[in-house]
Design a protein around this motif. Structure first.
Motif, PDB file in Angstrom:
ATOM      1  N   SER A  66      -0.793 -13.859  -2.329  1.00  0.00           N
ATOM      2  CA  SER A  66      -1.894 -13.278  -1.152  1.00  0.00           C
ATOM      3  C   SER A  66      -1.514 -12.846  -0.232  1.00  0.00           C
ATOM      4  O   SER A  66      -0.493 -12.153   0.022  1.00  0.00           O
ATOM      5  N   VAL A  67      -2.266 -12.101   0.265  1.00  0.00           N
ATOM      6  CA  VAL A  67      -2.196 -10.900   1.135  1.00  0.00           C
ATOM      7  C   VAL A  67      -1.735 -11.435   3.025  1.00  0.00           C
ATOM      8  O   VAL A  67      -1.186 -11.057   3.317  1.00  0.00           O
ATOM      9  N   GLU A  68      -1.990 -12.737   2.792  1.00  0.00           N
ATOM     10  CA  GLU A  68      -1.680 -14.010   3.821  1.00  0.00           C
ATOM     11  C   GLU A  68      -0.524 -14.034   4.632  1.00  0.00           C
ATOM     12  O   GLU A  68       0.194 -14.423   5.341  1.00  0.00           O
ATOM     13  N   ASP A 122       3.662 -13.082   4.284  1.00  0.00           N
ATOM     14  CA  ASP A 122       3.920 -11.631   3.810  1.00  0.00           C
ATOM     15  C   ASP A 122       5.433 -11.486   3.376  1.00  0.00           C
ATOM     16  O   ASP A 122       5.536 -10.503   2.475  1.00  0.00           O
ATOM     17  N   VAL A 156       4.011 -10.581  -0.327  1.00  0.00           N
ATOM     18  CA  VAL A 156       3.841  -8.454   0.081  1.00  0.00           C
ATOM     19  C   VAL A 156       4.807  -8.010   0.050  1.00  0.00           C
ATOM     20  O   VAL A 156       5.238  -6.780  -0.774  1.00  0.00           O
ATOM     21  N   ALA A 159       5.052  -2.382   2.361  1.00  0.00           N
ATOM     22  CA  ALA A 159       3.847  -3.324   2.264  1.00  0.00           C
ATOM     23  C   ALA A 159       1.967  -2.473   2.917  1.00  0.00           C
ATOM     24  O   ALA A 159       1.618  -3.793   2.130  1.00  0.00           O
ATOM     25  N   GLN A 160       2.287  -1.527   3.396  1.00  0.00           N
ATOM     26  CA  GLN A 160       0.935  -1.932   3.502  1.00  0.00           C
ATOM     27  C   GLN A 160       0.357  -1.012   1.767  1.00  0.00           C
ATOM     28  O   GLN A 160      -0.742  -0.950   1.442  1.00  0.00           O
ATOM     29  N   ARG A 212      -0.878  -4.091   0.730  1.00  0.00           N
ATOM     30  CA  ARG A 212      -1.702  -4.687   1.216  1.00  0.00           C
ATOM     31  C   ARG A 212      -3.166  -3.836   0.523  1.00  0.00           C
ATOM     32  O   ARG A 212      -4.510  -4.181   0.534  1.00  0.00           O
ATOM     33  N   ASP A 213      -2.999  -2.521   0.483  1.00  0.00           N
ATOM     34  CA  ASP A 213      -4.051  -1.656   0.480  1.00  0.00           C
ATOM     35  C   ASP A 213      -4.780  -1.827  -1.224  1.00  0.00           C
ATOM     36  O   ASP A 213      -5.617  -2.126  -1.817  1.00  0.00           O
ATOM     37  N   ILE A 235      -4.149  -4.388  -2.916  1.00  0.00           N
ATOM     38  CA  ILE A 235      -4.705  -5.486  -2.791  1.00  0.00           C
ATOM     39  C   ILE A 235      -6.457  -5.512  -2.609  1.00  0.00           C
ATOM     40  O   ILE A 235      -7.301  -5.964  -3.018  1.00  0.00           O
ATOM     41  N   LYS A 236      -6.642  -4.931  -1.347  1.00  0.00           N
ATOM     42  CA  LYS A 236      -7.814  -4.220  -1.523  1.00  0.00           C
ATOM     43  C   LYS A 236      -8.448  -4.328  -2.501  1.00  0.00           C
ATOM     44  O   LYS A 236      -9.591  -4.225  -2.280  1.00  0.00           O
ATOM     45  N   ASN A 276      -6.083  -9.315  -6.063  1.00  0.00           N
ATOM     46  CA  ASN A 276      -4.535 -10.216  -5.860  1.00  0.00           C
ATOM     47  C   ASN A 276      -4.403 -10.725  -7.063  1.00  0.00           C
ATOM     48  O   ASN A 276      -2.874 -11.421  -7.285  1.00  0.00           O
TER      49      ASN A 276
END
Length: 62
Positions: free
Chosen positions: A17-19, A21, A24, A35-36, A39-40, A42-43, A47
């Motif tokens: 889950s990207v929400e 933390d 991630v 962590a960024q 997130r990239d 996941i985009k 997920n």
């Protein structure tokens, strides 16, 4: 809103889950990426944990 930790099943383990933390951060530390970058990924890939772990290995190898 945070996950209800008392309600777990196997579906939750297969997703990141990207929400959340902590999820991630865990994947970032495990794969030795930021962590960024997680997130990239996941985009770009969704997920699914397995897909993300493979993507993290590939991005780390570059």
């Amino acid at each position: 809103m945070a996950d209800d930790k008392s309600k777990r099943d196997s579906r939750d383990r297969n997703r990141v889950s990207v929400e959340e933390d902590y999820e991630v951060r865990y994947l970032a530390e495990k794969a030795a990426i930021t962590a960024q970058q997680v997130r990239d990924l996941i985009k770009q890939n969704g997920n699914n944990r397995g897909t993300l772990e493979r993507g993290a290995k590939n991005s780390k190898a570059r």
